[in-house]
Structures are given as C-alpha cells and as structure tokens.
Write an enzyme that holds these catalytic residues in place. Structure first.
Site, PDB file in Angstrom:
ATOM      1  N   LYS A 116       0.810  -1.215   0.000  1.00  0.00           N
ATOM      2  CA  LYS A 116       0.000   0.000   0.000  1.00  0.00           C
ATOM      3  C   LYS A 116       0.848   1.271   0.000  1.00  0.00           C
ATOM      4  O   LYS A 116       0.460   2.271  -0.587  1.00  0.00           O
ATOM      5  CB  LYS A 116      -0.919   0.012   1.222  1.00  0.00           C
ATOM      6  CG  LYS A 116      -2.033  -1.026   1.186  1.00  0.00           C
ATOM      7  CD  LYS A 116      -2.918  -0.861   2.407  1.00  0.00           C
ATOM      8  CE  LYS A 116      -3.639  -2.142   2.782  1.00  0.00           C
ATOM      9  NZ  LYS A 116      -4.686  -2.545   1.864  1.00  0.00           N
ATOM     10  N   GLU A 200      -2.378   6.774   8.119  1.00  0.00           N
ATOM     11  CA  GLU A 200      -3.210   7.626   7.277  1.00  0.00           C
ATOM     12  C   GLU A 200      -4.127   8.469   8.119  1.00  0.00           C
ATOM     13  O   GLU A 200      -4.509   8.075   9.223  1.00  0.00           O
ATOM     14  CB  GLU A 200      -4.115   6.751   6.385  1.00  0.00           C
ATOM     15  CG  GLU A 200      -3.428   6.197   5.188  1.00  0.00           C
ATOM     16  CD  GLU A 200      -4.366   5.371   4.310  1.00  0.00           C
ATOM     17  OE1 GLU A 200      -5.569   5.258   4.628  1.00  0.00           O
ATOM     18  OE2 GLU A 200      -3.872   4.843   3.318  1.00  0.00           O
ATOM     19  N   HIS A 235     -13.797  -2.997   8.976  1.00  0.00           N
ATOM     20  CA  HIS A 235     -13.085  -2.824   7.705  1.00  0.00           C
ATOM     21  C   HIS A 235     -13.287  -3.981   6.744  1.00  0.00           C
ATOM     22  O   HIS A 235     -12.522  -4.148   5.797  1.00  0.00           O
ATOM     23  CB  HIS A 235     -11.587  -2.583   7.922  1.00  0.00           C
ATOM     24  CG  HIS A 235     -11.301  -1.543   8.951  1.00  0.00           C
ATOM     25  ND1 HIS A 235     -11.794  -0.267   8.853  1.00  0.00           N
ATOM     26  CD2 HIS A 235     -10.602  -1.593  10.100  1.00  0.00           C
ATOM     27  CE1 HIS A 235     -11.397   0.438   9.902  1.00  0.00           C
ATOM     28  NE2 HIS A 235     -10.687  -0.350  10.688  1.00  0.00           N
ATOM     29  N   ARG A 297      -6.812  -8.128  -9.011  1.00  0.00           N
ATOM     30  CA  ARG A 297      -7.434  -9.439  -9.186  1.00  0.00           C
ATOM     31  C   ARG A 297      -8.922  -9.231  -9.397  1.00  0.00           C
ATOM     32  O   ARG A 297      -9.418  -8.109  -9.320  1.00  0.00           O
ATOM     33  CB  ARG A 297      -7.243 -10.269  -7.921  1.00  0.00           C
ATOM     34  CG  ARG A 297      -7.774  -9.492  -6.699  1.00  0.00           C
ATOM     35  CD  ARG A 297      -7.761 -10.309  -5.436  1.00  0.00           C
ATOM     36  NE  ARG A 297      -7.714  -9.450  -4.255  1.00  0.00           N
ATOM     37  CZ  ARG A 297      -8.779  -8.965  -3.622  1.00  0.00           C
ATOM     38  NH1 ARG A 297      -9.981  -9.217  -4.078  1.00  0.00           N
ATOM     39  NH2 ARG A 297      -8.644  -8.209  -2.548  1.00  0.00           N
TER      40      ARG A 297
HETATM   41  P1  ADP Z   1     -10.759  -6.059  -0.102  1.00  0.00           P
HETATM   42  O1  ADP Z   1     -11.331  -5.998   1.282  1.00  0.00           O
HETATM   43  O2  ADP Z   1      -9.285  -5.790  -0.167  1.00  0.00           O
HETATM   44  O3  ADP Z   1     -11.508  -5.284  -1.098  1.00  0.00           O
HETATM   45  P2  ADP Z   1     -12.117  -8.528  -0.560  1.00  0.00           P
HETATM   46  O4  ADP Z   1     -13.149  -8.163   0.410  1.00  0.00           O
HETATM   47  O5  ADP Z   1     -12.470  -8.728  -1.975  1.00  0.00           O
HETATM   48  O6  ADP Z   1     -10.902  -7.514  -0.589  1.00  0.00           O
HETATM   49  O7  ADP Z   1     -11.328  -9.777   0.029  1.00  0.00           O
HETATM   50  C1  ADP Z   1     -10.596  -9.610   1.194  1.00  0.00           C
HETATM   51  C2  ADP Z   1      -9.273 -10.326   1.134  1.00  0.00           C
HETATM   52  O8  ADP Z   1      -9.417 -11.663   1.554  1.00  0.00           O
HETATM   53  C3  ADP Z   1      -8.653 -10.370  -0.211  1.00  0.00           C
HETATM   54  O9  ADP Z   1      -7.267 -10.449  -0.099  1.00  0.00           O
HETATM   55  C4  ADP Z   1      -9.226 -11.626  -0.780  1.00  0.00           C
HETATM   56  O10 ADP Z   1      -8.404 -12.086  -1.801  1.00  0.00           O
HETATM   57  C5  ADP Z   1      -9.240 -12.512   0.459  1.00  0.00           C
HETATM   58  N1  ADP Z   1     -10.388 -13.426   0.488  1.00  0.00           N
HETATM   59  C6  ADP Z   1     -11.666 -13.081   0.656  1.00  0.00           C
HETATM   60  N2  ADP Z   1     -12.453 -14.152   0.630  1.00  0.00           N
HETATM   61  C7  ADP Z   1     -11.644 -15.213   0.444  1.00  0.00           C
HETATM   62  C8  ADP Z   1     -11.851 -16.618   0.314  1.00  0.00           C
HETATM   63  N3  ADP Z   1     -13.066 -17.156   0.354  1.00  0.00           N
HETATM   64  N4  ADP Z   1     -10.792 -17.396   0.145  1.00  0.00           N
HETATM   65  C9  ADP Z   1      -9.587 -16.878   0.078  1.00  0.00           C
HETATM   66  N5  ADP Z   1      -9.323 -15.581   0.186  1.00  0.00           N
HETATM   67  C10 ADP Z   1     -10.330 -14.745   0.355  1.00  0.00           C
HETATM   68  P1  ADP Z   2      -7.600  -3.846   2.872  1.00  0.00           P
HETATM   69  O1  ADP Z   2      -6.419  -4.156   2.046  1.00  0.00           O
HETATM   70  O2  ADP Z   2      -7.620  -4.560   4.150  1.00  0.00           O
HETATM   71  O3  ADP Z   2      -8.849  -3.956   2.071  1.00  0.00           O
HETATM   72  P2  ADP Z   2      -7.944  -0.949   2.678  1.00  0.00           P
HETATM   73  O4  ADP Z   2      -6.844   0.018   2.637  1.00  0.00           O
HETATM   74  O5  ADP Z   2      -8.648  -1.210   1.411  1.00  0.00           O
HETATM   75  O6  ADP Z   2      -7.401  -2.307   3.284  1.00  0.00           O
HETATM   76  O7  ADP Z   2      -8.985  -0.476   3.788  1.00  0.00           O
HETATM   77  C1  ADP Z   2     -10.035  -1.298   4.215  1.00  0.00           C
HETATM   78  C2  ADP Z   2     -11.159  -0.465   4.786  1.00  0.00           C
HETATM   79  O8  ADP Z   2     -10.732   0.350   5.875  1.00  0.00           O
HETATM   80  C3  ADP Z   2     -11.753   0.515   3.811  1.00  0.00           C
HETATM   81  O9  ADP Z   2     -12.728  -0.080   3.002  1.00  0.00           O
HETATM   82  C4  ADP Z   2     -12.327   1.579   4.719  1.00  0.00           C
HETATM   83  O10 ADP Z   2     -13.565   1.201   5.250  1.00  0.00           O
HETATM   84  C5  ADP Z   2     -11.355   1.614   5.843  1.00  0.00           C
HETATM   85  N1  ADP Z   2     -10.361   2.665   5.622  1.00  0.00           N
HETATM   86  C6  ADP Z   2      -9.200   2.526   4.981  1.00  0.00           C
HETATM   87  N2  ADP Z   2      -8.504   3.659   4.964  1.00  0.00           N
HETATM   88  C7  ADP Z   2      -9.257   4.565   5.618  1.00  0.00           C
HETATM   89  C8  ADP Z   2      -9.071   5.938   5.968  1.00  0.00           C
HETATM   90  N3  ADP Z   2      -7.962   6.583   5.657  1.00  0.00           N
HETATM   91  N4  ADP Z   2     -10.061   6.567   6.659  1.00  0.00           N
HETATM   92  C9  ADP Z   2     -11.172   5.914   7.011  1.00  0.00           C
HETATM   93  N5  ADP Z   2     -11.389   4.616   6.727  1.00  0.00           N
HETATM   94  C10 ADP Z   2     -10.447   3.940   6.041  1.00  0.00           C
HETATM   95 MG    MG Z   3      -9.240  -2.900   0.428  1.00  0.00          MG
END
Ligand code: ADP
Ligand code: ADP
Ligand code: MG
Length: 651
Positions: A116, A200, A235, A297
């Site tokens: 990130k 952040e 989150h 992905r």
């Molecule tokens: P993000 O929160 O980053 O948008 P997703 O909600 O799409 O991503 O998925 C959360 C994370 O967990 C991702 O890294 C995804 O690849 C992984 N993940 C989610 N569901 C599964 C699953 N059923 N099996 C394996 N990995 C998963």
């Molecule tokens: P991950 O890889 O676990 O999906 P993200 O960076 O996509 O991590 O953040 C996951 C979630 O955390 C976001 O969907 C949001 O709800 C919350 N979030 C992330 N960054 C911030 C921020 N700077 N301020 C408020 N909420 C945040």
């Molecule tokens: Mg995310």
C-alpha cells in the site's frame, strides 16, 4: 482461446470460474486439498488434481505443486481466483517461466500495487489523489507517532501488505498509539509475514467506493462504473452495491478518470479494482475522494458489476489473457438498474462475529425472484458439506438486481430472509436486518453505520411459541413432510404415536424446554410446551412461514429469516457436561493463543480480557465470563483446538 485452464482456488470463486469456462467451451482442471476431496468445485470441473493437505500452506499456496498439476493435465493457463496466489508476483513469474499463461495482470503490475505504501507513492506521481498520511520507509515508533501527530488524529494504522481488513487499527488519541501499533503489527505479521505499516488520516464519514477497471495487453483500459462497499464491519465488506447511492455525474467522472489513469500508469491488464475512500461528511463532492489501494485481481464483489453492466468479467479475463483486446469500448459499456451482494458467512454475530464451523446439514437458497428482479447465488458448497476451520468461512454470496435501488434492496432482504442454513451459525439474520435497516435503505451509508447500530442489527430475539412447538414435534421424529393426499400413507410413519402422549426435551441457548405431544385422530398433533401456548401441528409442518430441518441431535426452525437451533437433549451427554463444572472457558474455535493477560491466582472480573486467540488470521479477545479466581490458563503461543479449556476458575 485456451482449450483448458486450471483454477488455483476453491469454493465459490472456483465454481464461478468453471461456469464461465464451460460456457466458453474451455475445459477446466480443479485442484483440491484433503479437506476438499468431495468439494463442489472438484465435482464441477472436468478434471481434478489433489495438491496436498488441508492447511493452505500445504495446498492452495503451493505454487510449485499447482504449476506441476497444470503441466501434467495439459492446461494452457491458470486462473488464480481471489486470495491465495492471486496477488503473488513470484507465482506469476513461475507460471510464465513454465510456459503457461497467468489469467491476471503482469507480475510487475502486481508488484507496483502490492504494498500500500509504494502504491500510494506511485499513484501520487501519476496524479491520482491519495489519502493524506505517512507512507514512507521509516518504522520507528517515535517517527510514526510524530507523523500521526502531524497528520492529526484520528489516524488509521495500516499494514502495508494488508488485505481483508487485517492489520488495521483506528487511533483516536496519541496515548493509544503505541498499543494500536503493536496490535496492528502483530496481526500483520501473522497474516502477511510483514509487519511494516503506514499511517493515514482517518477520513471523516468515510464511504468506500471502488471502480472496476479492465485493461488489456494493447494499452487499452476501461472502467465498468463503481461499487459502493461502505457497509462494513471492522473494515470488512458486508453488503456491496452498484452503482453507489447518491453518485453524481461529476464525482463519477472524476473517480472513473482517476481509476483509468491509475490502471494505465501501470499498463494494467485484466480485471482490477481501484479502491477509493470518500469523505461524505458534506455530501459527495468531486474533490473529496482519495486512492486507498488497488486490488490486482477479480474482486469478491464483482457480481454486482456484472449485474448492472451485463458483462461477464470472468469471460473478459479469459479473452484478454488469451490475447484479445478489451471486448467493449468505453462508450459501449452501459449501466442498467441496481445490484446488491450480501456475504453469507458461517459466523456468530451474537459472539462478536466469531467465525464458525460446522456441517451444513440443511442448506437452501431462494431461486424465485419477484417480477422484474433477479436473484443470483454464488456458492461453493452443497447441503452436507462442511465449513472447516482451514478456509474462509464464506458460505455464499447472495446477489440481487432490480430496476432501482429500493427494488433491488427489497429483493436482497427477501432473498436472505428465505436463505436457510442449519448446522452452523450464520450471519443471515444480521444481513436481513441490515438490508431492512432504514438508514441503510436511505443510501446515506458510511463505514461506521454497522458499528453504530450493531446491537440493533445483531439482536437475537427468542424463538416464538410456535417455533418451540414445531421443534418439539420434530424432535420426536415426526419430521417427514405430509406430501401425499392419502391420509393412510402420511400416517403410517407415525403409527408408534398411537394416541399416546410423548414428551420431548429440548434445549435452546442452554435452557431446557419440555413439551407434551399427543397424536390426534386426524393425523395431526397437539403440542403443548410446558408453560407455553399449545398448537395443533401437522408432522413436518412448514407451518405459517416456518420451516423445520432436523439433523443429528438437533432441530433447526427457520422463522421470519431467523434460525433457531434446538438441541435434542441427551441426558447422558448433559451429565458429563455438568460433571466438568461450569467454571471453565473453552476455545470457541481452533486457534493460536497469542497473548495471555492473566495468570494463575489472579482475581478477575466479568468482561475482563484474559487472552487473545488468533483464529482465521484475526485476533479475538477472550473475556472472563464471570468473576472468579483463575486456577489455570492457557500458555502463550500454544495451539488449541475447538473446545480446549483456555481458562479454569477456582471453585
Ligand atoms: P478487499 O477488502 O481488499 O476489497 P475482498 O473483500 O475482496 O478484498 O477480500 C478480502 C481479502 O481476503 C482479499 O485479499 C481476498 O483475496 C481474500 N479473500 C476473501 N475471501 C476469500 C476466500 N473465500 N478465500 C480466500 N481468500 C479470500
Ligand atoms: P484492505 O487491504 O484490508 O482492504 P484498505 O486500505 O482497502 O485495506 O482499507 C479497508 C477499509 O478500511 C476501507 O474499506 C475503509 O472502510 C477503511 N479505511 C481505509 N482507509 C481509511 C481511511 N484513511 N479513513 C477511514 N477509513 C479507512
Ligand atoms: Mg481494500
């Protein structure tokens, strides 16, 4: 086009990919672990290869074994699904070196977006707005804490290698920074093997809005509009939708432009998602959105985009990976109606959403949708399959589409209400409550909504008298549905009832329920729970909107979108339990004892945190169930199985 592909994944996403491959005339190879030998994705594929033990490190993360399986079966390409090896550039390199095609972006694109902090630096350079914060190399606590002060509280500490909401801590006050940092680091180390973090600004009234992008190897990149994933719990996404409610033409133009710019900056090929955080404290404004990360992905929630665009994203993935251009020009991609997706998990909302396991003794999804709406269920399990502790406990994704948001949301609420799972606790009732929540329905949803209304959304009312009566009747064995018109055939199975009264003993949530049941001359039964209302019920009654599923030792009654699990009392088992005493606390699931905060001889009070159990890559704090003095407590670093005694109290 490829003639055969291997799917390096399991569960619903493996099944999803197989479905499209079949439609396109592409043969499929599944891979599976010990635990998945009889899984749905194995049954669906044309061929299947066993790749190792149940833990993911012995199977779904074994890139070398998976590549060997692809070679051995003559596959041309590997589809990684999501999770597992999908964002592992080393794996992509190995796949390519083996002369196979990776159905996804290049290793370079994944590397550019994999961390990130580096991704944010890159996006900043490309002119994409990024969340204000510190995403440099320094990791010393003094530096990070002073950066946090500069940024201004509240701040969010994030694992730079993060995903799935893990390794993330919101900090509201400088005094809490050190604790939050060590928590985030611990979780990040366990989940990603990398404990480096970024800090952040915590955005005010945050909304998570992401843009689906699609690129090819010819430099084309398009977007397929946005998805709103603001309905989150810790989150993690719970319900996703497309388009984003209240989206304006200006903001959409700004966000999709930035997303396409981001994709082009890394010559992105295939399906990807640019995640933005939006400050919605003053409505949706085109200058209040910032890049958070890119997921290189296919995303879990991709179906909502498919429902509003009519595009099969997996088909596009296969076409682009096999050398075609992005199939549609930007102006030919159109948006129609509104779609929702709810993630149905084996987890217990009443116990802080603790992941659950179990055998799905009863599993039923709605198939009929109201006129003008559509229901689509993406699942990787069938009735009888197990939710094991080895993998993500997602049971299904329930997806709906309608001409407008209100209609699609109604369809979603209805669909999750009609979803029936017995054998494992699920979040179905929580999803239904969220889908029916007036604030959610208003569309003014920020990521804090679920947290603020958690008690309301997870309320678990007791079973109705009717549900108890239905369970009692089913517990006596009278569960077969009365389907025949012939009264004799329907009665035959219950001959042992004669006119005798039977007594059923059940337990619900630890409390005993006794009911008296008498067969009536008309083939029905009088059911009279002690201290409750009496009912006249037919055997196997799916009465007044309630359905009943009996499974070994249990009866589950589904009523108004809630499920009530009654245990059929076995006096012998109960005696054993009582002999053990009530003064111990057991592990609710298999896991690792990460931290122990109390010692033998300590006097503790109810609710006091005693230890941290890491299960399914998440930390769960185990708190004292009552006041007492500890006589025994689990050892830090020990691995425990489901039911292991973690804490014992003195008598
Ligand atoms: P993000 O929160 O980053 O948008 P997703 O909600 O799409 O991503 O998925 C959360 C994370 O967990 C991702 O890294 C995804 O690849 C992984 N993940 C989610 N569901 C599964 C699953 N059923 N099996 C394996 N990995 C998963
Ligand atoms: P991950 O890889 O676990 O999906 P993200 O960076 O996509 O991590 O953040 C996951 C979630 O955390 C976001 O969907 C949001 O709800 C919350 N979030 C992330 N960054 C911030 C921020 N700077 N301020 C408020 N909420 C945040
Ligand atoms: Mg995310």
């Amino acid at each position: 086009m490829f003639s055969k592909i291997l799917i390096a994944n399991r569960g619903e996403i493996a099944c999803r990919v197989i479905r499209t491959a079949r439609k396109m005339g592409v043969k499929t190879v599944a891979v599976y672990s010990d635990a998945d030998a009889r899984a749905l994705h194995v049954a669906m594929a044309d061929e299947a290869v066993h790749i190792g033990g149940s833990p993911v490190s012995e199977s779904y993360l074994r890139g070398d074994v998976i590549i060997a399986a692809a070679k051995a079966t003559g596959a041309d390409a590997i589809h990684p699904g999501y999770g597992f090896l999908s964002e592992n550039p080393g794996f992509v390199d190995q796949v390519t070196q083996a002369g196979l095609v990776f159905i996804g972006p290049s290793a370079d694109s994944i590397r550019a977006m994999g961390l990130k902090d580096a991704a944010k630096r890159l996006m900043e350079k490309a002119g994409v707005p990024v969340v204000p914060g510190y995403h440099g190399e320094a990791q010393e606590i003094v530096i990070l804490a002073s950066k946090a002060r500069e940024i201004g509280y509240p701040v969010l500490i994030k694992a730079r290698a993060g995903g799935g909401g893990k390794g993330m801590r919101r900090v509201d006050h400088p005094d809490d920074f050190a604790d939050a940092l060590s928590g985030a680091r611990r979780e990040a180390k366990a989940a990603f093997g990398d404990d480096r973090v970024l800090v952040e600004k915590y955005v005010d009234k945050p909304r998570h809005i992401e843009v689906q992008v699609f690129g090819d190897n010819f430099g084309n990149a398009v977007h397929l509009f946005e998805r709103d994933c603001s309905a989150q719990r810790r989150h993690q996404k719970v319900i996703e939708e497309a388009p984003a409610p209240g989206m304006t033409a200006e903001l959409r133009a700004a966000m999709t432009d930035a997303a396409v710019k981001a994709a082009k900056a890394i010559k992105y090929s295939g399906a990807g998602t640019i995640e933005f955080i939006v400050d919605a404290s003053d409505g949706l404004k085109p200058d209040r959105f910032w890049f958070m990360e890119m997921n290189t992905r296919l995303q879990v929630e991709h179906p909502v985009t498919e429902m509003i665009s009519g595009v099969d994203l997996v088909e596009w993935q296969l076409r682009v990976a096999s050398g075609e251009q992005v199939p549609l020009a930007q102006e030919d991609i159109t948006l129609s109606g509104h779609a929702f997706e709810a993630r149905l998990y084996a987890e217990d909302p009443a116990k802080g959403f603790l992941p659950a396991i179990g055998t799905l003794h009863h599993l039923s999804f709605p198939s009929e949708a109201a006129p003008g709406t559509e229901i689509r269920v993406e699942t990787g399990v069938r009735q009888g399959d197990a939710i094991s502790p080895f993998y993500d406990p997602m049971i299904a994704k329930v997806v709906t589409h309608g001409p407008d948001r209100a209609t699609a949301l109604d369809a979603l609420a209805d669909a999750v209400t009609r979803t029936e799972v017995a054998g494992s606790t699920t979040n179905a009732a929580f999803l239904a409550a969220l889908a029916r929540d007036p604030d959610f329905a208003s569309g003014d949803v920020d990521t804090g909504l679920i947290g603020r209304k958690q008690d309301e959304l997870t309320a678990a009312p007791p079973p109705s008298s009717r549900a108890i009566a239905l369970a009692a009747l089913a517990a006596t064995g009278a569960t077969a549905p009365v389907a025949s018109d012939d009264p004799w055939s329907s009665l035959a199975g219950y001959a042992h009832f004669n006119a005798l009264a039977r007594r059923a003993t059940l337990s619900f949530g630890g409390a005993d329920i006794v009911a008296h049941i008498t067969a009536r001359p008309d083939g029905r039964f009088d059911v009279r729970p002690e201290g409750g209302e009496a009912f006249v019920l037919a055997a196997g009654a799916s009465d007044a909107g309630a359905t009943v599923a009996a499974w070994p030792g249990h009866v589950t009654v589904f009523e108004n979108g809630r499920s009530f699990d009654f245990a059929i009392s076995d006096p012998f088992a109960r005696a054993a339990e009582i002999g053990e005493g009530t003064s111990s606390m057991r592990a609710p699931m298999p896991g690792l004892v990460k931290l122990v905060r109390a010692a033998k001889g300590d006097k503790v009070t109810k609710g006091q945190p005693l230890l941290v159990l890491e299960a399914m890559k998440m930390e769960h704090t185990i708190t004292a169930t009552h006041d007492g003095v500890i006589s025994e407590i689990a050892i830090e670093g020990s691995q425990v199985t489901d039911g292991t005694v973690l804490v014992r109290f003195e008598d």
